[in-house]
Design an enzyme around this catalytic site. Structure first.
Site, PDB file in Angstrom:
ATOM      1  N   LYS A 103      37.138  26.676  33.068  1.00  0.00           N
ATOM      2  CA  LYS A 103      38.557  26.729  33.202  1.00  0.00           C
ATOM      3  C   LYS A 103      39.310  27.970  32.542  1.00  0.00           C
ATOM      4  CE  LYS A 103      39.781  21.774  33.404  1.00  0.00           C
ATOM      5  NZ  LYS A 103      38.549  21.195  33.348  1.00  0.00           N
ATOM      6  N   GLU A 125      49.579  21.269  30.697  1.00  0.00           N
ATOM      7  CA  GLU A 125      49.601  19.961  30.566  1.00  0.00           C
ATOM      8  C   GLU A 125      47.909  19.919  30.389  1.00  0.00           C
ATOM      9  OE1 GLU A 125      49.466  21.654  33.180  1.00  0.00           O
ATOM     10  OE2 GLU A 125      47.681  21.016  33.979  1.00  0.00           O
ATOM     11  N   SER A 391      29.823  23.233  36.429  1.00  0.00           N
ATOM     12  CA  SER A 391      31.329  23.826  35.725  1.00  0.00           C
ATOM     13  C   SER A 391      31.258  23.584  34.157  1.00  0.00           C
ATOM     14  CB  SER A 391      32.014  23.008  36.537  1.00  0.00           C
ATOM     15  OG  SER A 391      31.869  21.492  36.223  1.00  0.00           O
TER      16      SER A 391
HETATM   17  C1  LIG Z   1      38.189  20.122  34.270  1.00  0.00           C
HETATM   18  C2  LIG Z   1      36.940  20.078  34.491  1.00  0.00           C
HETATM   19  C3  LIG Z   1      36.501  19.582  36.050  1.00  0.00           C
HETATM   20  C4  LIG Z   1      37.301  19.111  37.333  1.00  0.00           C
HETATM   21  O1  LIG Z   1      38.466  20.278  37.379  1.00  0.00           O
HETATM   22  P1  LIG Z   1      38.469  21.147  38.991  1.00  0.00           P
HETATM   23  O2  LIG Z   1      39.732  21.713  38.679  1.00  0.00           O
HETATM   24  O3  LIG Z   1      37.979  20.152  39.891  1.00  0.00           O
HETATM   25  O4  LIG Z   1      37.396  22.062  38.712  1.00  0.00           O
HETATM   26  C5  LIG Z   1      35.189  19.863  36.552  1.00  0.00           C
HETATM   27  N1  LIG Z   1      34.430  20.445  35.658  1.00  0.00           N
HETATM   28  C6  LIG Z   1      34.647  20.613  34.371  1.00  0.00           C
HETATM   29  C7  LIG Z   1      33.449  21.101  33.505  1.00  0.00           C
HETATM   30  C8  LIG Z   1      35.911  20.357  33.881  1.00  0.00           C
HETATM   31  O5  LIG Z   1      36.098  20.734  32.414  1.00  0.00           O
END
Ligand SMILES: *Cc1c(COP(=O)(O)O)cnc(C)c1O
Length: 409
Positions: A103, A125, A391
């Site tokens: 993020k 948000e 992610s």
């Molecule tokens: C917020 C988040 C997501 C999901 O958000 P996307 O916009 O779909 O990427 C996925 N993995 C992590 C670690 C997150 O914090």
């Protein structure tokens, strides 16, 4: 002569990805959206903007994130595969970024844009608080005022993140309208933006919202796939056969996919949260939703027969969003990306497995992507490659995982 048609050229001038996207906003917001688009085009063409973004990616975020061959994960998959089968699994380590997830890439890009536009107040948000924390982080870094809208129920459920945001200097405003969760926080943030047009920048957390947000968030996140593409060529001398990423709003997934969209030999799989099951409570907008309009764009949504948005559920708070970015809706319709789903329990099992065999505790979001990997890998030969976007890291999920394992910490 027609030019070769690139899948990477979307959206069109009005922000459409096929039938999706666009800008469904109140008249009062139109001038703001148009100004943002103008400024974004100028920034995109400005080498100084890119240089500053790249510098922060390197020295503040810690990029490039490694591309890691998950050798033991691959071995455990091969144990139950037919002879000669079982693709090699690589992980793109976004969990090693500052603040523990992808993020931050987007937040850095947007705060540089806000500063370029002379804005002094940032609003955002947040659902579980991850985007709120990433936004509060960049606001601290740049000395800008930060206001985060968060559903009152989420404020109650996510006290550690509320505390983090406050430590970082942000004001957290609990939203008591509607179901008091993410979609209500989004509505409140949009309302704030209309009322404070002169000094305020709305920093959206995923590839959603009115045009140009889905495009600019994608562009800032596409550093993931750009890096992974060249890292893979260096490691293996070829492109991966399959990309896998979890999809909430879709920013980490499109961030990985985008650089590969014009490589027809690279297949792509987005994984939505099936929660308790697609016939029960879930957050799978494509697999269990229908097209409609929410938060300024047209896309697949969780809604009832009257078009009322229904509550999303996932064990992973970051996937708990009742929509999906419009580019994904389009990539689904044209068949370029396949969208599958994984339940809470399957994600938990994948979370435990990766932790045990690789010594990497993944976020519950990307545990959804990991859960889809073994079945795919077993259908592929040993010389084929799967690349999974890791992610985020799982530190934030300790309480949730402990509770689901019946452990008190
Ligand atoms: C917020 C988040 C997501 C999901 O958000 P996307 O916009 O779909 O990427 C996925 N993995 C992590 C670690 C997150 O914090």
């Amino acid at each position: 002569m027609t030019l070769l048609n690139s899948l990477r050229q979307q959206p069109d001038a009005q922000g459409h990805f096929g039938d999706y996207g666009g800008r469904y906003v109140a008249e009062t917001l139109m001038p703001l959206i148009l100004e943002l688009e103008r400024e974004y085009r100028a920034a995109k063409a400005d080498p100084a903007f890119k240089a500053e973004f790249d510098g922060l990616m390197t020295h503040y975020v810690g990029r490039p994130s490694p591309l890691y061959y998950a050798e033991r994960l691959t071995e455990t998959i091969r144990e139950s595969a037919a002879p000669g089968m079982g693709a090699k699994v690589y992980l793109k380590r976004e969990e090693l970024n500052h603040t523990g997830a992808h993020k931050i890439n987007n937040c850095i890009g947007q705060i540089l844009l806000a500063r370029r536009m002379g804005r002094t107040r940032i609003i955002a948000e947040t659902g579980a608080g991850s985007h709120g924390v990433a936004t509060a982080t960049v606001c601290a870094r740049f000395g800008l005022k930060c206001v985060v809208y968060m559903g009152a129920k989420d404020v109650e459920r996510q006290q550690p993140n509320v505390f983090r945001m406050k430590l970082l200097g942000a004001e957290v405003i609990p939203v008591t309208s509607g179901a008091q969760t993410l979609k209500d926080a989004l509505n409140e943030a949009l309302r704030d933006w209309v009322a404070n047009v002169d000094d305020t920048f709305y920093l959206i957390g995923t590839v959603a919202g009115p045009h140009p947000y889905p495009e600019l968030v994608r562009d800032f996140q596409s550093v993931i796939g750009t890096e992974a593409r060249s890292q893979m060529l260096e490691a293996e001398g070829k492109l991966p056969d399959l990309l896998v990423a979890a999809v909430g709003g879709g920013s980490n997934a499109i961030g990985l996919f985008h650089a590969f969209l014009d490589d027809p030999e690279v297949a792509m799989l987005g994984i939505e949260a099936a929660g308790h099951g697609l016939d029960k409570a879930h957050a799978a907008s494509i697999n269990g939703g229908t097209p409609g309009v929410l938060h300024g764009n047209r896309t697949y949504l969780l809604q009832d027969d009257d078009g009322q948005i229904t509550e999303a559920h996932s064990i992973s708070a970051g996937l708990d969003y009742p929509g999906i970015g419009p580019e994904h809706a389009w990539l689904h319709d044209i068949g370029r990306v396949t969208y599958g789903s994984v339940t809470d329990q399957e994600a938990l099992d994948a979370f435990t497995h990766l932790t045990r065999v690789e010594g990497i505790i993944p976020a519950l979001e990307c545990a959804h992507a990991l859960a889809a990997v073994p079945a795919k890998a077993r259908e592929m030969t040993r010389d084929q490659i799967i690349l999974v976007n890791l992610s985020g890291r799982g530190d934030k999920d300790m309480a949730t995982v402990a509770a689901s394992l019946g452990v008190t910490i």
